[in-house]
Enzyme design. Structure first.
Site, PDB file in Angstrom:
ATOM      1  N   SER A   8       1.635   6.748   2.310  1.00 61.52           N
ATOM      2  CA  SER A   8       2.400   7.720   3.113  1.00 61.52           C
ATOM      3  C   SER A   8       3.610   8.253   2.361  1.00 61.52           C
ATOM      4  O   SER A   8       4.261   7.537   1.595  1.00 61.52           O
ATOM      5  CB  SER A   8       2.883   7.075   4.408  1.00 61.52           C
ATOM      6  OG  SER A   8       1.797   6.567   5.123  1.00 61.52           O
ATOM      7  N   GLU A  14      -8.498  -1.593   6.154  1.00 56.96           N
ATOM      8  CA  GLU A  14      -7.258  -1.701   6.933  1.00 56.96           C
ATOM      9  C   GLU A  14      -7.562  -1.733   8.430  1.00 56.96           C
ATOM     10  O   GLU A  14      -7.025  -2.561   9.157  1.00 56.96           O
ATOM     11  CB  GLU A  14      -6.347  -0.503   6.604  1.00 56.96           C
ATOM     12  CG  GLU A  14      -5.063  -0.491   7.408  1.00 56.96           C
ATOM     13  CD  GLU A  14      -4.054   0.538   6.894  1.00 56.96           C
ATOM     14  OE1 GLU A  14      -4.416   1.356   6.021  1.00 56.96           O
ATOM     15  OE2 GLU A  14      -2.917   0.516   7.369  1.00 56.96           O
ATOM     16  N   GLN A  39       0.853  -1.195   0.000  1.00 60.86           N
ATOM     17  CA  GLN A  39       0.000   0.000   0.000  1.00 60.86           C
ATOM     18  C   GLN A  39       0.886   1.241   0.000  1.00 60.86           C
ATOM     19  O   GLN A  39       1.630   1.471   0.948  1.00 60.86           O
ATOM     20  CB  GLN A  39      -0.863  -0.034   1.267  1.00 60.86           C
ATOM     21  CG  GLN A  39      -1.762   1.158   1.466  1.00 60.86           C
ATOM     22  CD  GLN A  39      -2.103   1.344   2.942  1.00 60.86           C
ATOM     23  OE1 GLN A  39      -1.263   1.137   3.815  1.00 60.86           O
ATOM     24  NE2 GLN A  39      -3.325   1.729   3.230  1.00 60.86           N
TER      25      GLN A  39
HETATM   26  C1  LIG Z   1       4.749  -0.276  11.248  1.00 62.24           C
HETATM   27  C2  LIG Z   1       4.219   0.722  10.246  1.00 62.24           C
HETATM   28  C3  LIG Z   1       3.808   0.278   9.013  1.00 62.24           C
HETATM   29  C4  LIG Z   1       3.326   1.203   8.071  1.00 62.24           C
HETATM   30  N1  LIG Z   1       2.967   0.730   6.838  1.00 62.24           N
HETATM   31  C5  LIG Z   1       2.548   1.595   5.893  1.00 62.24           C
HETATM   32  C6  LIG Z   1       2.226   1.131   4.572  1.00 62.24           C
HETATM   33  O1  LIG Z   1       2.318  -0.060   4.266  1.00 62.24           O
HETATM   34  N2  LIG Z   1       1.842   2.050   3.656  1.00 62.24           N
HETATM   35  C7  LIG Z   1       1.718   3.371   3.941  1.00 62.24           C
HETATM   36  O2  LIG Z   1       1.327   4.139   3.050  1.00 62.24           O
HETATM   37  N3  LIG Z   1       2.029   3.852   5.188  1.00 62.24           N
HETATM   38  C8  LIG Z   1       2.432   2.993   6.159  1.00 62.24           C
HETATM   39  N4  LIG Z   1       2.760   3.456   7.420  1.00 62.24           N
HETATM   40  C9  LIG Z   1       2.729   4.889   7.681  1.00 62.24           C
HETATM   41  C10 LIG Z   1       1.593   5.331   8.604  1.00 62.24           C
HETATM   42  O3  LIG Z   1       0.344   5.279   7.933  1.00 62.24           O
HETATM   43  C11 LIG Z   1       1.930   6.766   9.051  1.00 62.24           C
HETATM   44  O4  LIG Z   1       3.132   6.692   9.788  1.00 62.24           O
HETATM   45  C12 LIG Z   1       0.832   7.345   9.905  1.00 62.24           C
HETATM   46  O5  LIG Z   1      -0.331   7.594   9.151  1.00 62.24           O
HETATM   47  C13 LIG Z   1       1.276   8.672  10.593  1.00 62.24           C
HETATM   48  O6  LIG Z   1       1.852   9.538   9.686  1.00 62.24           O
HETATM   49  P1  LIG Z   1       3.276  10.228  10.002  1.00 62.24           P
HETATM   50  O7  LIG Z   1       4.226   9.131  10.379  1.00 62.24           O
HETATM   51  O8  LIG Z   1       3.627  11.069   8.831  1.00 62.24           O
HETATM   52  O9  LIG Z   1       3.036  11.128  11.289  1.00 62.24           O
HETATM   53  P2  LIG Z   1       2.396  12.577  11.327  1.00 62.24           P
HETATM   54  O10 LIG Z   1       1.146  12.604  10.513  1.00 62.24           O
HETATM   55  O11 LIG Z   1       3.451  13.568  10.975  1.00 62.24           O
HETATM   56  O12 LIG Z   1       1.995  12.704  12.854  1.00 62.24           O
HETATM   57  C14 LIG Z   1       2.931  13.124  13.870  1.00 62.24           C
HETATM   58  C15 LIG Z   1       2.163  13.204  15.178  1.00 62.24           C
HETATM   59  O13 LIG Z   1       1.142  14.236  15.075  1.00 62.24           O
HETATM   60  C16 LIG Z   1      -0.125  13.714  15.420  1.00 62.24           C
HETATM   61  N5  LIG Z   1      -1.166  14.304  14.593  1.00 62.24           N
HETATM   62  C17 LIG Z   1      -1.125  14.505  13.247  1.00 62.24           C
HETATM   63  N6  LIG Z   1      -2.274  15.058  12.818  1.00 62.24           N
HETATM   64  C18 LIG Z   1      -3.064  15.196  13.912  1.00 62.24           C
HETATM   65  C19 LIG Z   1      -4.379  15.732  14.115  1.00 62.24           C
HETATM   66  N7  LIG Z   1      -5.107  16.195  13.085  1.00 62.24           N
HETATM   67  N8  LIG Z   1      -4.880  15.710  15.388  1.00 62.24           N
HETATM   68  C20 LIG Z   1      -4.148  15.234  16.423  1.00 62.24           C
HETATM   69  N9  LIG Z   1      -2.900  14.741  16.296  1.00 62.24           N
HETATM   70  C21 LIG Z   1      -2.365  14.724  15.051  1.00 62.24           C
HETATM   71  C22 LIG Z   1      -0.031  12.216  15.134  1.00 62.24           C
HETATM   72  O14 LIG Z   1      -0.978  11.486  15.888  1.00 62.24           O
HETATM   73  C23 LIG Z   1       1.417  11.928  15.543  1.00 62.24           C
HETATM   74  O15 LIG Z   1       1.487  11.715  16.941  1.00 62.24           O
HETATM   75  C24 LIG Z   1       3.249   2.566   8.387  1.00 62.24           C
HETATM   76  C25 LIG Z   1       3.653   3.019   9.656  1.00 62.24           C
HETATM   77  C26 LIG Z   1       4.138   2.098  10.588  1.00 62.24           C
HETATM   78  C27 LIG Z   1       4.568   2.592  11.939  1.00 62.24           C
END
Ligand SMILES: Cc1cc2nc3c(=O)[nH]c(=O)nc-3n(C[C@H](O)[C@H](O)[C@H](O)COP(=O)(O)OP(=O)(O)OC[C@H]3O[C@@H](n4cnc5c(N)ncnc54)[C@H](O)[C@@H]3O)c2cc1C
Length: 395
Positions: free
Chosen positions: A119, A234, A116
């Site tokens: 991100s 998911e 998928q």
């Molecule tokens: C083990 C693992 C597997 C993954 N696998 C995939 C995959 O296969 N494909 C894929 O596309 N992605 C994948 N991801 C990515 C995952 O979907 C993202 O890491 C996740 O959506 C958070 O995005 P970010 O890391 O950019 O954090 P950010 O969005 O930058 O968030 C940083 C912090 O801010 C907080 N925050 C952000 N917006 C808000 C809001 N509106 N209100 C309150 N708090 C907020 C978040 O909760 C977090 O604590 C994976 C992640 C992990 C850890």
């Protein structure tokens, strides 16, 4: 249904390989593919998926009976989790007849693995801010950009790619979902290690990757609908699914650990174990209810976020209980010597991030279940081109 369950249990007892999923990566994938092909040929893969495209065309009762039977085994199927739990169901919901005829059966038989691609470095929780571009090129598309945290991309054959096709539309409206060949020229996959020491996910670069015109999943510029459909699958797939026989952070394992360490008569440990058991049971029953309602034609919608959030909170609680039982010994746990409990504990924070963070699930629950006011969003109606998001710097 008892007969079905008993037959499935007999088949699994005769066919689930004894070895675990800790060998060399290519051997693990090859063994998983062999097992999945046998599972499919025996009629236990894609139980509720449409028969027309290679599924079994059965109901949730059979799926539940199979899940019950499988709970006694460790199925070596984790490499198929994204394909079976997310990409495949979205393909069934939104794919054309040709796409479903081409992709569903090889996916169910384990011949082709999916990932998928949502991100990006500048777009995670706010995935609609993504900047990977797909530009029309003759009768197809040319893709450029970067994805990150892509689970299983290192062994995937296809990916569900979310890309921006119209930057003049507001951010949720100019996106399209594509089926992308992960072996196409211009796709680079680089592994990323997490704190367990393993590399379950990757960063992906798309450099002038050509995608054919018939690879759109859903409609052009309706990628947000496709993304929401996939995220719904998911959350249910993360929250529910088949339980592993050996769950290092499961209640039964923690009781065994407390007994071994002579901590079972400690009132603090007993209280936490009892509360963990109640949480585990409540979540299992909630997930069973979601599955039954889905079977009766009422998809879980935002309640998938409740299951996802509760699953992550349960892991944090179990991690705390493991630390309480082990005391100072917990400081000496090492993930590199194959200790599954240590690996599970180091993987716990990821459960609060993958598939949407705990905070994002709470926002969804507040907004869509509790009817609380929505978060203010000043960028919803502005053309994406005019926004300053991620690494995009407009004049
Ligand atoms: C083990 C693992 C597997 C993954 N696998 C995939 C995959 O296969 N494909 C894929 O596309 N992605 C994948 N991801 C990515 C995952 O979907 C993202 O890491 C996740 O959506 C958070 O995005 P970010 O890391 O950019 O954090 P950010 O969005 O930058 O968030 C940083 C912090 O801010 C907080 N925050 C952000 N917006 C808000 C809001 N509106 N209100 C309150 N708090 C907020 C978040 O909760 C977090 O604590 C994976 C992640 C992990 C850890």
């Amino acid at each position: 249904m008892n007969d079905y369950r008993a037959r499935a249990r007999d088949w699994l007892a005769a066919n689930v390989p004894a070895d675990d999923e800790n060998g060399a990566a290519d051997q693990v994938v090859a063994a998983a593919k062999r097992f999945q092909a046998a599972l499919y040929d025996a009629g236990y893969a894609g139980i509720t998926w449409p028969a027309e495209y290679g599924g079994q065309g059965l109901g949730m009762a059979e799926q539940q009976a199979f899940n019950d039977a499988a709970a006694g085994f460790d199925l070596p199927t984790s490499v198929f989790m994204i394909g079976m739990g997310m990409c495949g169901p979205t393909l069934v919901d939104l794919g054309t007849h040709e796409q479903k005829s081409r992709y569903v059966k090889p996916l169910l038989r384990g011949e082709e693995i999916w990932c998928q691609l949502f991100s990006e470095p500048g777009a995670g929780s706010d995935v609609a801010s993504l900047q990977t571009r797909a530009v029309r090129d003759g009768d197809g598309w040319l893709v450029n950009g970067q994805k990150v945290w892509t689970t299983g991309a290192q062994f995937s054959d296809y990916g569900a790619l979310l890309a921006r096709t119209d930057p003049d539309q507001p951010k949720h409206k100019g996106l399209t979902m594509f089926i992308v060949d992960m072996h196409a020229p211009g796709v680079t996959v680089r592994p990323l290690k997490d704190m367990t020491g393993r590399a379950p996910f990757n960063e992906i670069y798309f450099d002038n990757v050509r995608i054919p015109g018939d690879a759109i999943l859903g409609q052009e510029n309706a990628g947000w609908l496709a993304a929401v459909t996939m995220l719904g699958h998911e959350r249910v797939s993360i929250g529910g699914g088949v339980r592993r026989r050996y769950d290092p952070l499961g209640y039964h394992n923690l009781v065994a650990m407390a007994r071994e360490r002579g901590r079972l008569s400690d009132p603090a440990v007993r209280r936490e174990l009892a509360s963990l058991y109640a949480e585990e049971r409540a979540l299992a029953l909630f997930n069973a209810r979601l599955r039954q309602e889905a079977d009766a034609g009422s998809p879980p919608g935002a309640r998938g976020s409740v299951a996802k959030l509760a699953g992550a909170r349960l892991l944090w609680h179990a991690t705390d209980v493991a630390g309480l039982i082990a005391g100072l010994d917990a400081a000496a746990w090492d993930t590199t010597d194959g200790d599954e409990l240590a690996v599970a504990i180091c993987a716990t924070p990821a459960a609060s991030i993958a598939g949407g963070t705990d905070q994002v699930q709470r926002n969804i629950i507040g907004d869509r279940i509790l009817g609380l006011p929505r978060e203010p969003a000043v960028d919803r109606d502005v053309p994406f081109r005019e926004l300053r998001v991620g690494t995009q710097r407009t004049a």
